[in-house]
Design a protein around this motif. Structure first.
Motif, mmCIF file in Angstrom:
data_model
loop_
_atom_site.group_PDB
_atom_site.id
_atom_site.type_symbol
_atom_site.label_atom_id
_atom_site.label_comp_id
_atom_site.label_asym_id
_atom_site.label_seq_id
_atom_site.Cartn_x
_atom_site.Cartn_y
_atom_site.Cartn_z
ATOM 1 N N LEU A 191 0.833 -1.207 0.000
ATOM 2 C CA LEU A 191 0.000 0.000 0.000
ATOM 3 C C LEU A 191 0.865 1.254 0.000
ATOM 4 N N ALA A 192 1.947 1.224 0.786
ATOM 5 C CA ALA A 192 2.841 2.386 0.840
ATOM 6 C C ALA A 192 3.508 2.625 -0.504
ATOM 7 N N ALA A 193 3.881 1.535 -1.177
ATOM 8 C CA ALA A 193 4.524 1.676 -2.482
ATOM 9 C C ALA A 193 3.547 2.226 -3.516
ATOM 10 N N ALA A 194 2.280 1.790 -3.443
ATOM 11 C CA ALA A 194 1.288 2.205 -4.441
ATOM 12 C C ALA A 194 0.800 3.635 -4.221
ATOM 13 N N ARG A 195 0.632 4.032 -2.961
ATOM 14 C CA ARG A 195 -0.007 5.315 -2.679
ATOM 15 C C ARG A 195 0.975 6.420 -2.298
ATOM 16 N N LEU A 196 2.109 6.038 -1.733
ATOM 17 C CA LEU A 196 3.054 7.046 -1.266
ATOM 18 C C LEU A 196 4.330 7.087 -2.094
ATOM 19 N N GLY A 197 4.459 6.124 -3.011
ATOM 20 C CA GLY A 197 5.656 6.102 -3.829
ATOM 21 C C GLY A 197 6.900 5.645 -3.097
ATOM 22 N N VAL A 198 6.713 4.995 -1.939
ATOM 23 C CA VAL A 198 7.842 4.507 -1.151
ATOM 24 C C VAL A 198 8.338 3.199 -1.750
ATOM 25 N N SER A 199 9.638 3.002 -1.744
ATOM 26 C CA SER A 199 10.201 1.744 -2.224
ATOM 27 C C SER A 199 9.684 0.586 -1.371
ATOM 28 N N PRO A 200 9.268 -0.544 -2.002
ATOM 29 C CA PRO A 200 8.794 -1.693 -1.218
ATOM 30 C C PRO A 200 9.818 -2.177 -0.183
ATOM 31 N N LEU A 201 11.103 -2.166 -0.556
ATOM 32 C CA LEU A 201 12.133 -2.591 0.389
ATOM 33 C C LEU A 201 12.204 -1.654 1.586
ATOM 34 N N THR A 202 12.127 -0.361 1.324
ATOM 35 C CA THR A 202 12.150 0.614 2.421
ATOM 36 C C THR A 202 10.948 0.431 3.334
ATOM 37 N N ALA A 203 9.790 0.190 2.731
ATOM 38 C CA ALA A 203 8.572 -0.013 3.522
ATOM 39 C C ALA A 203 8.685 -1.273 4.380
ATOM 40 N N MET A 204 9.269 -2.339 3.820
ATOM 41 C CA MET A 204 9.454 -3.571 4.595
ATOM 42 C C MET A 204 10.408 -3.334 5.754
ATOM 43 N N GLN A 205 11.469 -2.584 5.523
ATOM 44 C CA GLN A 205 12.406 -2.297 6.604
ATOM 45 C C GLN A 205 11.729 -1.486 7.708
ATOM 46 N N ALA A 206 10.824 -0.586 7.322
ATOM 47 C CA ALA A 206 10.080 0.178 8.322
ATOM 48 C C ALA A 206 9.203 -0.739 9.172
ATOM 49 N N MET A 207 8.667 -1.791 8.569
ATOM 50 C CA MET A 207 7.847 -2.739 9.328
ATOM 51 C C MET A 207 8.692 -3.502 10.346
ATOM 52 N N PHE A 208 9.932 -3.813 9.976
ATOM 53 C CA PHE A 208 10.808 -4.457 10.953
ATOM 54 C C PHE A 208 11.141 -3.490 12.091
ATOM 55 N N GLY A 209 11.197 -2.194 11.781
ATOM 56 C CA GLY A 209 11.345 -1.202 12.843
ATOM 57 C C GLY A 209 10.150 -1.204 13.781
ATOM 58 N N LEU A 210 8.947 -1.400 13.221
ATOM 59 C CA LEU A 210 7.748 -1.512 14.046
ATOM 60 C C LEU A 210 7.818 -2.742 14.946
ATOM 61 N N TYR A 211 8.383 -3.836 14.427
ATOM 62 C CA TYR A 211 8.584 -5.045 15.238
ATOM 63 C C TYR A 211 9.476 -4.732 16.439
ATOM 64 N N ALA A 212 10.547 -3.974 16.213
ATOM 65 C CA ALA A 212 11.429 -3.583 17.318
ATOM 66 C C ALA A 212 10.673 -2.737 18.346
ATOM 67 N N ALA A 213 9.821 -1.837 17.864
ATOM 68 C CA ALA A 213 9.055 -0.976 18.770
ATOM 69 C C ALA A 213 8.114 -1.797 19.651
ATOM 70 N N SER A 214 7.532 -2.862 19.078
ATOM 71 C CA SER A 214 6.640 -3.704 19.886
ATOM 72 C C SER A 214 7.417 -4.409 20.994
ATOM 73 N N GLY A 215 8.674 -4.782 20.725
ATOM 74 C CA GLY A 215 9.499 -5.358 21.778
ATOM 75 C C GLY A 215 9.751 -4.375 22.903
ATOM 76 N N PHE A 216 9.894 -3.109 22.558
ATOM 77 C CA PHE A 216 10.095 -2.071 23.568
ATOM 78 C C PHE A 216 8.869 -1.938 24.468
ATOM 79 N N VAL A 217 7.682 -1.985 23.864
ATOM 80 C CA VAL A 217 6.443 -1.886 24.647
ATOM 81 C C VAL A 217 6.284 -3.101 25.557
ATOM 82 N N VAL A 218 6.581 -4.294 25.026
ATOM 83 C CA VAL A 218 6.463 -5.521 25.810
ATOM 84 C C VAL A 218 7.381 -5.483 27.029
ATOM 85 N N SER A 219 8.547 -4.867 26.880
ATOM 86 C CA SER A 219 9.487 -4.811 28.004
ATOM 87 C C SER A 219 8.888 -4.091 29.212
ATOM 88 N N PHE A 220 8.011 -3.123 28.976
ATOM 89 C CA PHE A 220 7.373 -2.424 30.086
ATOM 90 C C PHE A 220 6.412 -3.343 30.836
#
Length: 437
Positions: A191-220
């Motif tokens: 969706l990001a690639a189609a609507r925002l013009g973001v590279s699919p690889l960049t968008a996937m890497q951002a999702m892995f960043g979201l995975y890291a953020a969820s680990g931060f929340v779980v730690s609390f």
């Protein structure tokens, strides 16, 4: 705010959440009556982790394929993640004996953050392989990471025995439901690639960043767990009277896990990509509904176990799902394949809370961390061999040999489990110490 005259709170045990009664009809509890605050934190943490596991299990093979890797490399990375989890899982008994549960869970949350940042930052295969081995990447719809045995042994002592299976079912429900929602997020890069013009690889890497953020929340959530008292640590011991039984269960779980390695979600997604040229967004939609059906099935697990017993619940729900998997390679119609996958999803995981409850029931409390560790290791170690074989088979043909092999092995496990343990009952089903010895 004042309640209406026909609604009142039934004040029960201080440790449990009181149920609301409307016109004297009790509304279903969110958690068992005897569940401690730690039990609630663990269930919530499981749900949050599952969101990340849901989209990562689909994006991982898509990410590697986008980087120019092939099915064999996907299988190798999947194997590395499972072996790494198995090594940590095998040490769970020793870790909890020396450090309790709270600190190791905080360390595991740190590994989750490291994993997400590693996949967000690297594109070369070998660094990703190292991160996959060390970290908490979960290629399966279920939980095969080090979190599972740590949370399992802590959950078992966080609720009364009569409500243990119910708590494990709710723990599994949280994982399946939130994991299903997480799979929908796998469509975000497209969706990001189609609507925002973001590279699919960049968008996937951002999702892995979201995975890291969820680990931060779980730690609390883990930080607020009760600190382990000295008597709990001192009580933890290696397997003793239950050793023989746990070894036999572990042998059977090894067969089941080896078969399951051919069917981890990342491998199923890869096979659908190769066999039907399926887009990532469509795969995400399919596994969302599969996860939703799995979550729904957990609601029936505890009542069914109370009615027919834990072992029969494990076998009579799991065996039909294995037969569905065996049939899939012989079907060329995508709609029928999807139908069989959804039927499998409805049945295949009902055994998980029953299995967890059964293992915790047939050993002593002091042996639970060691038993949880030993019986959980096959979920990672035995299944770690299968994905690399599955990836190689997919490079040769799209027939579906991984599904056929996995289904046959899991059906054999079901029949062996019924034969060997149908008479070994947990205490709440009338079993005694003699049966558990």
């Amino acid at each position: 705010m004042k309640l209406a005259p026909d609604a009142e709170w039934d004040q029960t045990a201080a440790r449990g959440a009181p149920p609301l009664r409307v016109r004297n009809i009790p509304v279903m509890r969110l958690f068992p009556e005897t569940a401690t605050p730690d039990a609630r934190r663990l269930v919530i943490a499981r749900g949050l982790r599952a969101i990340g596991d849901g989209f990562v299990s689909i994006l991982m093979p898509a990410y590697l394929l986008a980087l120019g890797q092939g099915p064999f490399e996907v299988g190798v990375l999947t194997t590395a993640t499972l072996i790494g989890s198995a090594v940590l899982t095998l040490m769970t008994g020793w870790i909890t004996a020396h450090f309790g549960h709270r600190r190791p869970l905080l360390w595991a949350a740190g590994l989750m953050i490291f994993t997400g940042l590693g996949f967000a930052g690297f594109r070369a295969f070998w660094p990703l392989l190292v991160v996959g081995f060390i970290g908490t990447l979960n290629p399966s719809a279920g939980d095969v990471s080090v979190f599972y045995p740590l949370e399992q042994s802590l959950l078992a002592r966080s609720v009364a025995a009569r409500e243990r299976t119910q708590l494990f079912a709710q723990y599994s429900l949280a994982g399946a439901l939130m994991g299903a929602l997480g799979t929908l997020l796998a469509a975000v890069p497209d969706l990001a690639a189609a609507r925002l013009g973001v590279s699919p690889l960049t968008a996937m890497q951002a999702m892995f960043g979201l995975y890291a953020a969820s680990g931060f929340v779980v730690s609390f959530l883990y930080r607020d767990l009760a600190k382990d008292h000295g008597e709990h640590r001192a009580a933890v011991q290696p397997l003793g009277p239950s050793r023989g039984m746990v070894y036999r269960l572990t042998a059977l779980f090894t067969v089941d896990s080896f078969g399951g390695g051919f069917l981890v979600q990342s491998i199923l997604v890869l096979w659908l990509f190769q066999r039907f040229d399926m887009p990532v967004a469509e795969a995400a939609s399919i596994f969302f509904w599969a996860g939703t059906l799995t979550a729904t099935s957990y609601l029936a697990a505890a009542p069914l176990a109370r009615r027919i017993g834990l072992i029969k619940t494990m076998v009579f729900t799991h065996l039909p799902s294995s037969l569905c998997v065996i049939a899939i390679p012989f079907v060329s119609d995508l709609r029928v394949v999807i139908g069989l996958l959804l039927v499998r999803a409805l049945l295949s995981q009902m055994d998980v809370p029953a299995r967890s409850s059964y293992v915790m029931a047939v050993v002593s409390e002091a042996e639970r961390p060691a038993a949880a560790s030993l019986t959980a290791v096959p979920r990672s170690l035995a299944s770690a061999i299968s994905p690399v074989i599955a990836g190689y088979l997919i490079t040769l043909t799209t027939f579906g040999w991984p599904l056929l092999f996995g289904g046959v092995l899991k059906a054999g496990y079901d029949l062996a489990l019924l034969r060997m343990f149908s008479r070994v009952r947990p205490p709440e089903e009338g079993g005694g110490a003699k049966e558990r010895a």
